[in-house]
Every structure is written in structure tokens, then in C-alpha cells.
Design a protein around this motif. Structure first.
Motif, PDB file in Angstrom:
ATOM      1  N   LEU A 119      -2.293   4.295  -6.652  1.00 60.96           N
ATOM      2  CA  LEU A 119      -2.635   4.906  -5.643  1.00 60.96           C
ATOM      3  C   LEU A 119      -4.005   5.356  -5.509  1.00 60.96           C
ATOM      4  CD1 LEU A 119       0.546   7.255  -4.962  1.00 60.96           C
ATOM      5  CD2 LEU A 119      -0.242   4.978  -3.517  1.00 60.96           C
ATOM      6  N   GLU A 120      -4.763   5.539  -6.796  1.00 62.12           N
ATOM      7  CA  GLU A 120      -6.109   5.623  -6.756  1.00 62.12           C
ATOM      8  C   GLU A 120      -7.026   4.632  -6.257  1.00 62.12           C
ATOM      9  OE1 GLU A 120      -7.766   8.704  -7.761  1.00 62.12           O
ATOM     10  OE2 GLU A 120      -5.549   9.461  -7.586  1.00 62.12           O
ATOM     11  N   ALA A 145      -2.026  -1.136   2.344  1.00 65.41           N
ATOM     12  CA  ALA A 145      -1.617  -0.352   0.803  1.00 65.41           C
ATOM     13  C   ALA A 145      -0.574  -0.640   0.239  1.00 65.41           C
ATOM     14  CB  ALA A 145      -1.480   1.084   1.328  1.00 65.41           C
ATOM     15  N   LEU A 175      -6.483   3.066  -3.362  1.00 65.33           N
ATOM     16  CA  LEU A 175      -6.544   2.825  -2.181  1.00 65.33           C
ATOM     17  C   LEU A 175      -7.693   3.823  -1.431  1.00 65.33           C
ATOM     18  CD1 LEU A 175      -2.471   3.206  -1.718  1.00 65.33           C
ATOM     19  CD2 LEU A 175      -3.802   1.306  -2.192  1.00 65.33           C
ATOM     20  N   ARG A 228       1.270  13.831  -4.607  1.00 66.52           N
ATOM     21  CA  ARG A 228       1.495  12.230  -4.700  1.00 66.52           C
ATOM     22  C   ARG A 228       0.183  11.714  -3.908  1.00 66.52           C
ATOM     23  NH1 ARG A 228       6.196  13.821  -5.877  1.00 66.52           N
ATOM     24  NH2 ARG A 228       7.469  12.621  -7.122  1.00 66.52           N
ATOM     25  N   MET A 229      -0.408  12.604  -2.768  1.00 63.91           N
ATOM     26  CA  MET A 229      -1.635  11.926  -2.526  1.00 63.91           C
ATOM     27  C   MET A 229      -2.947  12.632  -3.236  1.00 63.91           C
ATOM     28  SD  MET A 229      -1.306  12.869   1.634  1.00 63.91           S
ATOM     29  CE  MET A 229      -0.110  12.481   2.620  1.00 63.91           C
ATOM     30  N   VAL A 262      -0.624  -2.046  -3.734  1.00 58.24           N
ATOM     31  CA  VAL A 262       0.320  -1.176  -4.607  1.00 58.24           C
ATOM     32  C   VAL A 262       1.311  -2.357  -5.491  1.00 58.24           C
ATOM     33  CG1 VAL A 262       2.321   0.191  -4.975  1.00 58.24           C
ATOM     34  CG2 VAL A 262       0.386   0.955  -3.495  1.00 58.24           C
ATOM     35  N   GLU A 282      -5.420   4.633   3.605  1.00 54.97           N
ATOM     36  CA  GLU A 282      -4.359   3.808   3.095  1.00 54.97           C
ATOM     37  C   GLU A 282      -3.595   4.752   2.213  1.00 54.97           C
ATOM     38  OE1 GLU A 282      -6.556  -0.442   2.667  1.00 54.97           O
ATOM     39  OE2 GLU A 282      -6.655   0.988   0.945  1.00 54.97           O
ATOM     40  N   ARG A 283      -3.883   5.431   1.410  1.00 54.08           N
ATOM     41  CA  ARG A 283      -3.064   6.421   0.737  1.00 54.08           C
ATOM     42  C   ARG A 283      -2.118   7.295   1.343  1.00 54.08           C
ATOM     43  NH1 ARG A 283      -4.763   9.015  -5.067  1.00 54.08           N
ATOM     44  NH2 ARG A 283      -2.840  10.009  -5.759  1.00 54.08           N
ATOM     45  N   VAL A 342       1.716   7.067   1.425  1.00 45.27           N
ATOM     46  CA  VAL A 342       2.616   8.160   0.994  1.00 45.27           C
ATOM     47  C   VAL A 342       3.568   8.553   1.904  1.00 45.27           C
ATOM     48  CG1 VAL A 342       2.677  10.584  -0.009  1.00 45.27           C
ATOM     49  CG2 VAL A 342       1.171   8.581  -0.954  1.00 45.27           C
TER      50      VAL A 342
END
Length: 300
Positions: free
Chosen positions: A125-126, A167, A128, A25-26, A171, A132-133, A137
Motif C-alpha cells: 500500500l505504501e 490500486a 500507491l 491501514r491507510m 497491489v 489510490e490508497r 482501503v
């Protein structure tokens, strides 16, 4: 090796799926996630045995280190993606993938994402910054306390909380993340039916006027190099893809982050299609055609 040592090894190795889900997810691809997890374990086993024994919570230690590894990877990933041919999209994974259902956290710690559509989340998420990501997460998806995240990003707890807040704001500015899973699945089915039937009018009616389509071929297969924008253009593009592959079908399937459509032709998988839905209309279409991002679907 003592029984205590065996128990510690078992406990540490038992976190692999959790770490893989976190890193995926990261980082957005299974290959990058697996490399990050491997590096995390390398750092664990390189520690002096006495230091390992002193770790109160192996999961917390491994999570922090995996976060640091992913933060470093995200810093270099931006440069790599600038050289990527065409649009870059996260790698979709089937529901039976090793990390399916991996986030085993207390439901009370799942701060914001119970109703989020995962495919949309991964794309958003891309946008951020790396810090932040990682903060988002770790905290919003995996329930990691801010004090521990602060050690990962090298900032104070207050500054880390602000990273997550920033973030979260970015989102949730994306409308597709406010759509309930049942509504998302219903629109996905209607989208597939309209496209498969070749009905331009029905397909346009399902699309938001400002819908955006992005296709990821990675330079390996033909794909739109830039986003296709607008209901009529997106509908015609989709129907054109199907027309060029007579007999192609859109087959419903489950990914680790929600419903997707498998584009197949003569039994061969050509791509995985995901849609973002808001207010009952499709606002985003993501098509992953890059063969390197489809390997996990080979047995599906």
C-alpha cells in the motif's frame, strides 16, 4: 441530555475501533491512526447539534471524514518519510491490539482481500498514491460504496472506481498477496526454524533467488539502511544478526494482519519479523527494529 442524545453518543463512540482499523491501514502506524481518529471526532462534535441529528448514518459520515483526514495526512507523510533514516516500514501490531478484527462489514463487501497476507498488503500500500490508497482501503477492505468515496477524494464516482482499479492492479502485482494464509504460516515456521538452527543451506533453500530484506531502525538502532537483495546475502545477513546476539530467539506470534516472528534476546524484544511468501518461497523479509514501532508489543 435526552435518551436519544445518549443513544447517538453511544453509537458514534462505538465506531472508534472501526475508524482506528481504517486509519491504521491507510497510514501504517498506530500513532498516526489515533491522531486521525481524534481529528475525525473533533469535527463531529464541532458540528451544530441540529446538523449532527440530521446525519442518517453516523458510521458513513465518520468513515468519509476519517478518509479525508487520512488523505491529507498521506500527502504530508511522503515528505516526512523522505527525511526518515533508512527504510520505512508499517508498524506491526499484536493480535490483541485495540483494532484486532475491527472491520465489521458484510462478507459480501470484502471484495478482494479474504486470502491476502496483511503484512505484505501494508507494505504494498505504501507504493500507491494517496488517492489510490484511500479508494482501495475504503472500498476493497471496508466495503464503502464508490459514491461515498468520491466525496472523500473529490472526484466523480467513475474516476474513483478507476483509482481503486489502478490500486488493485498494483497491489495484486505483488506475488505474496496470492498466498493462502495456511501456506504463508507454514513457510514462516520453516523460515524461523532454519534461521534459529543457523543452517545457511536450509535458509537459502527457503528464499526466492531475488528475495529482498528491508529493516526499519528509524535511526534509533543499527539497521541496514538499504534493502539487502539475493538469497545468499539475505540468509547471511539474518544469521549474522542472530550471531551478534547469542541466545536470541525467533518466537512465533500473531499480529492483527497475520503471523510474525518476535526477535527476542534475554527476554527483551529487539524486533518484529514478517515475511512475504510466493510459490512456497520467501520473497520479502521485513524487520521492524525501531523501538517507537514496538511499544504495542511490550506486554506480549
Amino acid at each position: 441530555m435526552t435518551d436519544d442524545d445518549d443513544a447517538l453518543v453511544a453509537a458514534v463512540e462505538g465506531e472508534r475501533r472501526h475508524l482506528l482499523a481504517l486509519a491504521y491501514r491507510m497510514l501504517g502506524t498506530l500513532a498516526d491512526a489515533e491522531e486521525a481518529v481524534q481529528e475525525t471526532y473533533v469535527r463531529w462534535y464541532r458540528m451544530d447539534p441540529r446538523d449532527r441529528e440530521a446525519v442518517v448514518s453516523p458510521r458513513a459520515w465518520l468513515t468519509r471524514v476519517a478518509g479525508r483526514v487520512c488523505l491529507d495526512v498521506l500527502g504530508s507523510a511522503r515528505a516526512r518519510r523522505e527525511r526518515y533514516v533508512g527504510e520505512w516500514l508499517p508498524e506491526p501490531l499484536p493480535g490483541a491490539a485495540p483494532l484486532a478484527g475491527a472491520p465489521a462489514v458484510d462478507p459480501a463487501d470484502r471484495v478482494t482481500l479474504d486470502e491476502a497476507v496483511g503484512s505484505a498488503l501494508l507494505v504494498v500500500l505504501e507504493r500507491l498514491t494517496p488517492a489510490e490508497r484511500v479508494a482501495f482501503v475504503l472500498h476493497d477492505v471496508f466495503g464503502t460504496p464508490f459514491a461515498e468515496i468520491a466525496e472523500v477524494v473529490g472526484r466523480s464516482s467513475a474516476a474513483t472506481r478507476q483509482l481503486a482499479t489502478s490500486a488493485r492492479r498494483k497491489v495484486h502485482a505483488h506475488p505474496a498477496l496470492d498466498t493462502a494464509p495456511a501456506a504463508h504460516a507454514e513457510v514462516t515456521r520453516a523460515f524461523a526454524a532454519a534461521a534459529a538452527g543457523g543452517d545457511l543451506g536450509a535458509l537459502v533453500a527457503l528464499l526466492d533467488p531475488a528475495v529482498e530484506l528491508r529493516a526499519d531502525g528509524g535511526g534509533h538502532v543499527s539497521a541496514a539502511r538499504r534493502p539487502v537483495v539475493g538469497a545468499d546475502r539475505v540468509a547471511r545477513f539474518l544469521l549474522g544478526v542472530l550471531a551478534k546476539n547469542p541466545g536470541a530467539v525467533l518466537e512465533p506470534a500473531a499480529s492483527v494482519d497475520g503471523p510474525v516472528l518476535l526477535l527476542r534476546h534475554a527476554g527483551r524484544l529487539l524486533g518484529v519479523v514478517s515475511v512475504g511468501v510466493a510459490a512456497g518461497a520467501v520473497v520479502d523479509v521485513w524487520i521492524v527494529l525501531n523501538p517507537e514501532k514496538l511499544t504495542a508489543w511490550s506486554g506480549v
